[in-house]
Design a protein around this motif. Structure first.
Motif, PDB file in Angstrom:
ATOM      1  N   ASN A 615      -1.685  -7.403  -6.517  1.00 48.81           N
ATOM      2  CA  ASN A 615      -0.969  -6.702  -7.542  1.00 48.81           C
ATOM      3  C   ASN A 615      -0.034  -5.319  -7.315  1.00 48.81           C
ATOM      4  O   ASN A 615      -1.615  -4.371  -6.956  1.00 48.81           O
ATOM      5  N   LEU A 616       0.745  -4.576  -6.770  1.00 48.39           N
ATOM      6  CA  LEU A 616       1.075  -3.859  -6.844  1.00 48.39           C
ATOM      7  C   LEU A 616       0.350  -2.654  -7.417  1.00 48.39           C
ATOM      8  O   LEU A 616      -0.143  -1.531  -7.174  1.00 48.39           O
ATOM      9  N   GLU A 617       0.164  -2.754  -8.569  1.00 42.51           N
ATOM     10  CA  GLU A 617       0.447  -1.587  -9.785  1.00 42.51           C
ATOM     11  C   GLU A 617      -0.863  -2.293 -10.228  1.00 42.51           C
ATOM     12  O   GLU A 617      -1.325  -1.127 -10.916  1.00 42.51           O
ATOM     13  N   ASP A 618      -1.915  -2.994  -9.398  1.00 37.82           N
ATOM     14  CA  ASP A 618      -3.492  -2.514 -10.019  1.00 37.82           C
ATOM     15  C   ASP A 618      -4.075  -1.497  -8.579  1.00 37.82           C
ATOM     16  O   ASP A 618      -5.251  -0.663  -9.397  1.00 37.82           O
ATOM     17  N   GLY A 619      -2.625  -1.364  -7.926  1.00 37.35           N
ATOM     18  CA  GLY A 619      -3.769  -0.088  -6.745  1.00 37.35           C
ATOM     19  C   GLY A 619      -2.885   0.982  -6.908  1.00 37.35           C
ATOM     20  O   GLY A 619      -2.151   1.536  -7.965  1.00 37.35           O
ATOM     21  N   LEU A 620      -2.630   1.806  -6.034  1.00 37.45           N
ATOM     22  CA  LEU A 620      -2.658   3.113  -5.761  1.00 37.45           C
ATOM     23  C   LEU A 620      -1.365   3.392  -4.198  1.00 37.45           C
ATOM     24  O   LEU A 620      -2.440   2.725  -3.448  1.00 37.45           O
ATOM     25  N   LEU A 621      -1.132   3.744  -4.953  1.00 33.65           N
ATOM     26  CA  LEU A 621      -0.090   4.250  -3.793  1.00 33.65           C
ATOM     27  C   LEU A 621      -0.380   5.697  -3.346  1.00 33.65           C
ATOM     28  O   LEU A 621       0.050   6.699  -3.470  1.00 33.65           O
ATOM     29  N   VAL A 622      -0.924   6.004  -1.909  1.00 26.06           N
ATOM     30  CA  VAL A 622      -0.949   7.305  -1.356  1.00 26.06           C
ATOM     31  C   VAL A 622       0.009   7.186  -0.158  1.00 26.06           C
ATOM     32  O   VAL A 622       0.559   7.079   0.499  1.00 26.06           O
ATOM     33  N   VAL A 623       0.809   8.614  -0.951  1.00 27.85           N
ATOM     34  CA  VAL A 623       2.449   8.595   0.248  1.00 27.85           C
ATOM     35  C   VAL A 623       1.996   9.643   1.500  1.00 27.85           C
ATOM     36  O   VAL A 623       1.394  11.204   1.219  1.00 27.85           O
ATOM     37  N   VAL A 624       2.070   9.103   2.171  1.00 25.85           N
ATOM     38  CA  VAL A 624       1.452  10.284   3.256  1.00 25.85           C
ATOM     39  C   VAL A 624       2.785  10.247   4.672  1.00 25.85           C
ATOM     40  O   VAL A 624       3.747   9.757   4.728  1.00 25.85           O
ATOM     41  N   GLU A 625       2.395  11.381   5.307  1.00 25.67           N
ATOM     42  CA  GLU A 625       3.659  11.850   6.555  1.00 25.67           C
ATOM     43  C   GLU A 625       2.705  11.683   7.780  1.00 25.67           C
ATOM     44  O   GLU A 625       2.300  12.518   7.954  1.00 25.67           O
ATOM     45  N   GLY A 626       3.481  10.726   8.524  1.00 22.34           N
ATOM     46  CA  GLY A 626       2.436  11.303  10.547  1.00 22.34           C
ATOM     47  C   GLY A 626       4.085  10.362  11.144  1.00 22.34           C
ATOM     48  O   GLY A 626       4.625   9.353  10.846  1.00 22.34           O
ATOM     49  N   HIS A 627       4.199  11.634  12.084  1.00 20.51           N
ATOM     50  CA  HIS A 627       4.915  11.250  13.075  1.00 20.51           C
ATOM     51  C   HIS A 627       6.054  11.493  12.710  1.00 20.51           C
ATOM     52  O   HIS A 627       7.777  10.878  13.023  1.00 20.51           O
ATOM     53  N   GLY A 628       6.236  12.397  11.730  1.00 13.35           N
ATOM     54  CA  GLY A 628       8.036  12.939  11.245  1.00 13.35           C
ATOM     55  C   GLY A 628       8.414  11.669   9.935  1.00 13.35           C
ATOM     56  O   GLY A 628       9.476  11.830   9.555  1.00 13.35           O
ATOM     57  N   GLN A 629       7.987  10.867   9.798  1.00 13.02           N
ATOM     58  CA  GLN A 629       8.088   9.241   9.133  1.00 13.02           C
ATOM     59  C   GLN A 629       6.999   9.540   7.715  1.00 13.02           C
ATOM     60  O   GLN A 629       5.621  10.253   8.240  1.00 13.02           O
ATOM     61  N   GLN A 630       7.447   9.335   6.655  1.00 11.43           N
ATOM     62  CA  GLN A 630       6.938   9.006   5.606  1.00 11.43           C
ATOM     63  C   GLN A 630       6.669   7.405   4.566  1.00 11.43           C
ATOM     64  O   GLN A 630       7.202   6.182   5.368  1.00 11.43           O
ATOM     65  N   ALA A 631       5.763   7.188   4.311  1.00 11.48           N
ATOM     66  CA  ALA A 631       5.178   5.941   3.946  1.00 11.48           C
ATOM     67  C   ALA A 631       4.058   5.834   2.595  1.00 11.48           C
ATOM     68  O   ALA A 631       3.300   7.041   2.227  1.00 11.48           O
ATOM     69  N   GLY A 632       4.252   4.425   2.261  1.00 13.10           N
ATOM     70  CA  GLY A 632       2.861   4.941   1.092  1.00 13.10           C
ATOM     71  C   GLY A 632       2.048   4.326   1.325  1.00 13.10           C
ATOM     72  O   GLY A 632       2.265   2.003   1.478  1.00 13.10           O
ATOM     73  N   LEU A 633       0.345   3.831   1.459  1.00 13.24           N
ATOM     74  CA  LEU A 633      -0.364   3.226   1.349  1.00 13.24           C
ATOM     75  C   LEU A 633      -0.918   2.854   0.501  1.00 13.24           C
ATOM     76  O   LEU A 633      -1.290   3.453  -0.377  1.00 13.24           O
ATOM     77  N   LEU A 634      -0.900   1.727   0.451  1.00 12.00           N
ATOM     78  CA  LEU A 634      -1.719   0.825  -0.947  1.00 12.00           C
ATOM     79  C   LEU A 634      -3.218   0.801  -0.559  1.00 12.00           C
ATOM     80  O   LEU A 634      -3.013   0.452   0.455  1.00 12.00           O
ATOM     81  N   VAL A 635      -3.752   1.007  -1.709  1.00 11.48           N
ATOM     82  CA  VAL A 635      -5.332   1.188  -1.764  1.00 11.48           C
ATOM     83  C   VAL A 635      -5.716   1.010  -3.263  1.00 11.48           C
ATOM     84  O   VAL A 635      -5.128   0.614  -3.653  1.00 11.48           O
ATOM     85  N   ASP A 636      -6.694   0.106  -2.943  1.00  6.58           N
ATOM     86  CA  ASP A 636      -7.442  -0.599  -4.345  1.00  6.58           C
ATOM     87  C   ASP A 636      -7.564   1.193  -5.199  1.00  6.58           C
ATOM     88  O   ASP A 636      -7.542   0.948  -6.641  1.00  6.58           O
ATOM     89  N   ASP A 637      -7.963   2.435  -4.487  1.00  3.87           N
ATOM     90  CA  ASP A 637      -9.580   3.123  -5.420  1.00  3.87           C
ATOM     91  C   ASP A 637      -9.311   4.282  -4.297  1.00  3.87           C
ATOM     92  O   ASP A 637      -8.811   5.047  -3.161  1.00  3.87           O
ATOM     93  N   LEU A 638      -9.107   5.432  -5.292  1.00  2.00           N
ATOM     94  CA  LEU A 638      -9.265   7.000  -4.090  1.00  2.00           C
ATOM     95  C   LEU A 638     -11.041   7.691  -4.568  1.00  2.00           C
ATOM     96  O   LEU A 638     -11.195   7.715  -5.774  1.00  2.00           O
ATOM     97  N   LEU A 639     -11.435   7.774  -3.468  1.00  2.00           N
ATOM     98  CA  LEU A 639     -13.179   8.342  -3.873  1.00  2.00           C
ATOM     99  C   LEU A 639     -12.912   9.567  -3.949  1.00  2.00           C
ATOM    100  O   LEU A 639     -12.186  10.205  -3.534  1.00  2.00           O
ATOM    101  N   ALA A 640     -13.865  10.543  -2.966  1.00  2.00           N
ATOM    102  CA  ALA A 640     -13.978  11.858  -2.677  1.00  2.00           C
ATOM    103  C   ALA A 640     -13.366  12.161  -1.909  1.00  2.00           C
ATOM    104  O   ALA A 640     -12.882  12.052  -0.814  1.00  2.00           O
ATOM    105  N   GLN A 641     -13.432  13.589  -1.386  1.00  2.00           N
ATOM    106  CA  GLN A 641     -12.884  14.514  -0.786  1.00  2.00           C
ATOM    107  C   GLN A 641     -13.914  15.058  -0.181  1.00  2.00           C
ATOM    108  O   GLN A 641     -14.511  15.358  -0.610  1.00  2.00           O
ATOM    109  N   GLN A 642     -13.316  15.114   1.392  1.00  2.32           N
ATOM    110  CA  GLN A 642     -15.039  15.180   2.534  1.00  2.32           C
ATOM    111  C   GLN A 642     -14.608  15.640   3.577  1.00  2.32           C
ATOM    112  O   GLN A 642     -13.485  15.210   4.154  1.00  2.32           O
ATOM    113  N   GLN A 643     -15.452  15.977   4.550  1.00  2.00           N
ATOM    114  CA  GLN A 643     -15.439  16.957   5.623  1.00  2.00           C
ATOM    115  C   GLN A 643     -15.686  15.622   6.314  1.00  2.00           C
ATOM    116  O   GLN A 643     -16.926  15.532   6.417  1.00  2.00           O
TER     117      GLN A 643
END
Lengths: 696, 120
Positions: A615-643
């Motif tokens: 279900n789309l509404e259960d997940g999160l949409l990460v809006v990204v841009e690559g090669h000049g185009q945007q898209a929404g990536l559907l993922v289950d959850d966001l975790l940490a940010q790290q190098q």
């Protein structure tokens, strides 16, 4: 023994190109009338080496050309010639010519000789009558070439002849090889034993050398001791047998003999190429290829300061100590040693971090490598455009990853060219605007966080908001204007094919647009911003990661898998509102975000995983841009940010579409790094395919 | 065979000289300028010094003068590699204590022939 000179040519060309770089940078700094002795020395030495090397390795055209440059420089060095702006410009052109000739020699193609001939003519004109006079005062012809029966040689070394390392035995041995020789020693000069100085020559000799021998051959033997002895060489048997001794220092013969070969190699006029036009086009085309070759060959190795290597060795040493300390602790561990364990681990962390930083620094080069081409470029552009511009550079020692450096060169050239061409006004316009006549372009680099920032700023007219907006509306990029911020308006500059320049000049505006600049920078994981104030100029700021080996990542979860999305690619993350989802043509889904429709890419679908929920509404949409185009990536959850440290998937496994690499997380599991451009492309192709099969 | 010190700031010239001399069985040590050569000479003996004239840090003329001041190099042959056809640099070199010179451009055969004159 025959030695193939080819094998030394590569080294010669490499060092000559380095020498030319030195010449160029010194010449650009040089002010007419005030030549610093050391500066002139530096460029003279570079020219001198190139001349010597090119003659030795068989590049006679380079040698002839450089000879004239060298002669002029030598005159300046000796204070016989003034440094004029004309001379500096001519030398700079000569540098270009020599560089072209070297490139021609390297790649084995013929270069455009027209330009070389033109510059050479200019150099010759400058050299003028001085050189002619010198040429006329060449070697004088020699008399009595061969004596039929032989020569009588009276040889009386001055006492300190031996101190020059010359040896009488050597001289005689050489003479002896020419023919039959009789030696008489004259002991007259021999002092009493007590007075004898072992380091001084005190004997003299009269030699009778029989055979058909050229006078020149004998002169050659004594060439090095000319001036260190009294020498008389007369034909045997003739009336010269009793000739008076002539001090050799007054005999010009040896000098003339030595001049022979050098004169033979001295400049012959360059011939203009008959089919110059054709050659030029060939040369130009090859030059592009050559640059590519050079860039790729540079990839293969890196020069590292010994101090960096020493620092690494030192750090590894510390790491070994920490490791053995922890090892000992582990042998008989008990809970009361927990504190020591913690200390040890903290130490290990410090060691590891330092080691990481130092290893990274090996790939780092000061950005001056990318900056050093600009003084010349700005100098030349100013001449072409009739502008007065001072180029300021700061932060040249800021270090940057070698790969990033190689790729940032072209975008920088573009931006600097723009600043000179479009940014800075003509001197008249500047004066009218109440600004100093000379404009300033400033290149600056510095570190901020894990990034390097490069600023290209000018104090020119600034960007014209109205014109950009008008153009954007004309091209249908936006509908209206007043509520857009400056940053949003200036961002249109980076749209493909967007140019506001009214006149496409010779200097910039030749097809490669700002969109390419932006694409190159984003490909490096960087970003570019513009700031501009009307009348006060513009500043372009490039933000780049310090290295391509480490990436700031957003960890996301899809089912049981963790993926990493490069932080620079993420625009925003949001919860899906089902009403905004539009399904079109069967399978493709679009998400309405403000005015745009973004394709939704379900990562679990793309990688064949089992998600928490489809279900789309259960997940999160990460809006990204690559090669000049945007898209929404559907993922289950966001975790940490790290190098994360990027590991190549290709070398360890194989290339996988939509994945740019992998990394190992703190818990030891492997996480894949999503290739944003790749996955957008993949989803489009996939969608296309599915649409095709649906239609069939 | 001789133990030779080859001094030139140009890597390609050095490469050529060293290759030629080693090919003829000589032992060769390289230095990129006069100062480096002098530092080497203070620690080690050579049978022959071959030096370029124009070099950064210390030129060949100064090198010859400094070498002659070292006891071990009082009589060691020092040959200057000079591009000058005229007498100027040669005389300057001689005055500084150089034994002789080889005029650039030279090819490996000429180099070996000249070397043979001083080291047999």
């Amino acid at each position: 023994m025959s030695i193939d000179m080819e094998q030394f040519k590569a080294t010669f060309i490499e060092e000559s190109l380095e020498g030319l770089d030195i010449m160029e940078s010194v010449l650009l700094e040089m002010q007419p009338g005030a030549a610093d002795a050391e500066e002139v020395d530096n460029i003279f030495r570079a020219a001198h080496s190139i001349k010597g090397g090119s003659a030795t390795f068989g590049f006679s055209d380079i040698s002839n050309f450089t000879h004239v440059v060298e002669t002029l420089l030598d005159q300046i060095r000796a204070g016989e010639r003034e440094v004029t702006q004309e001379a500096i410009d001519l030398f700079l052109k000569s540098v270009d010519c020599i560089r072209d000739m070297l490139a021609g020699a390297q790649e084995g193609f013929e270069i455009n000789l027209d330009q070389v001939a033109e510059v050479k003519a200019g150099l010759d004109r400058m050299l003028g009558s001085v050189a002619q006079a010198a040429a006329e005062a060449g070697p004088e012809a020699q008399d009595d070439a061969t004596a039929a029966s032989g020569w009588q040689i009276v040889f009386k070394p001055f006492p300190d002849m031996l101190r020059s390392g010359n040896d009488v035995v050597r001289l005689f041995r050489e003479l002896d090889e020419m023919g039959e020789m009789k030696v008489e020693v004259d002991l007259e000069g021999l002092p009493a034993l007590v007075d004898m100085e072992p380091e001084e020559a005190c004997l003299s000799w009269t030699l009778a050398l029989h055979g058909e021998i050229d006078r020149e051959q004998i002169d050659e033997v004594f060439e090095w001791v000319d001036g260190d002895c009294e020498l008389s060489i007369v034909p045997l048997g003739g009336d010269g047998a009793v000739a008076a001794e002539i001090p050799a220092s007054e005999t010009p013969a040896p000098e003339a003999a030595a001049d022979g070969p050098a004169q033979a190699a001295s400049p012959a006029p360059l011939q203009a190429a008959p089919e110059a036009g054709e050659r030029r086009s060939r040369g130009d085309r090859r030059q592009g290829e050559r640059r590519k070759n050079r860039a790729s060959s540079e990839n293969s190795s890196i020069r590292v300061g010994i101090d960096k290597v020493d620092a690494l060795i030192n750090l590894v040493g510390e790491l070994v100590i920490t490791q053995s300390m922890l090892g000992q602790l582990g042998e008989d561990f008990s809970m009361d040693k927990v504190e020591r364990l913690k200390d040890g681990l903290a130490e290990l962390e410090r060691n590891t971090r330092e080691l990481q930083e130092n290893v990274m620094s090996i790939r780092m080069l000061p950005i001056s490598f990318a900056f050093n081409r600009f003084p010349r470029m700005v100098h030349d552009l100013c001449g072409k455009l009739g502008k007065k511009i001072e180029l300021k550079m700061s932060g040249e020692q800021t270090e940057l990853d070698k790969t990033v450096m190689e790729k940032i060169g072209d975008p920088l050239v573009h931006l600097v060219r723009n600043a000179v061409d479009h940014g800075i006004e003509t001197p008249e316009a500047r004066l009218q605007a109440g600004k100093p006549e000379t404009g300033t372009v400033h290149l600056n680099a510095y570190h901020q966080g894990g990034n390097i920032l490069i600023e290209i700023s000018d104090d020119g007219a600034g960007l014209n908001r109205e014109r950009i907006l008008a153009k954007a509306i004309e091209r249908g990029l936006t509908s209206g204007g007043d509520n857009l911020s400056d940053a949003e308006v200036f961002d249109f500059l980076f749209q493909p094919g967007f140019s506001t320049a009214e006149v496409v000049s010779d200097v910039s505006g030749r097809g490669v647009g700002m969109d390419v600049v932006k694409r190159n920078i984003t490909a490096l994981g960087g970003a570019i911003d513009v700031e501009s104030r009307p009348g006060n100029g513009s500043t372009f700021t490039i933000r780049l990661p310090l290295t391509l080996a480490i990436l700031d990542g957003q960890l996301v979860r899809v089912g049981e898998q963790t993926f990493i999305i490069p932080l620079v690619s993420i625009i925003e993350s949001l919860q899906v509102e089902p009403v905004r989802v539009n399904a079109i043509a069967g399978s493709a889904e679009l998400y309405k975000l403000r005015d745009d429709y973004l394709p939704i890419i379900r990562l679990y679908d793309a990688f064949g995983l089992k998600p928490d929920s489809t279900n789309l509404e259960d997940g999160l949409l990460v809006v990204v841009e690559g090669h000049g185009q945007q898209a929404g990536l559907l993922v289950d959850d966001l975790l940490a940010q790290q190098q994360v440290v990027i590991k190549s998937l290709e070398t360890n496994f194989k290339k996988v579409g939509g994945i740019s690499g992998a990394t190992i997380l703190g818990d030891g599991t492997v996480a894949l790094i999503v290739d944003i451009g790749g996955i957008i492309e993949l989803s489009q192709n996939g969608g296309h395919k599915r649409a095709n099969s649906a239609a069939a | 065979m001789a133990n030779i010190l080859a001094v030139d700031d140009s890597a390609s010239m050095r490469q050529m000289v060293v290759f030629t001399l080693r090919g003829a069985g000589h032992q060769v040590t390289e230095a990129a300028d006069g100062q480096a050569a002098l530092d080497l000479a203070k620690r080690q003996r050579f049978d022959l010094v071959l030096s370029d004239v124009n070099m950064p840090r210390m030129d060949g003329i100064t090198l010859a003068r400094e070498l002659r001041a070292l006891p071990a190099f009082k009589f060691t042959p020092i040959l200057m590699l000079t591009t000058e056809g005229g007498m100027g640099k040669k005389q300057e070199g001689k005055a500084a204590g150089a034994t002789g010179w080889i005029v650039k451009p030279f090819n490996p055969e000429q180099l070996l022939a000249t070397i043979k004159k001083v080291v047999g």
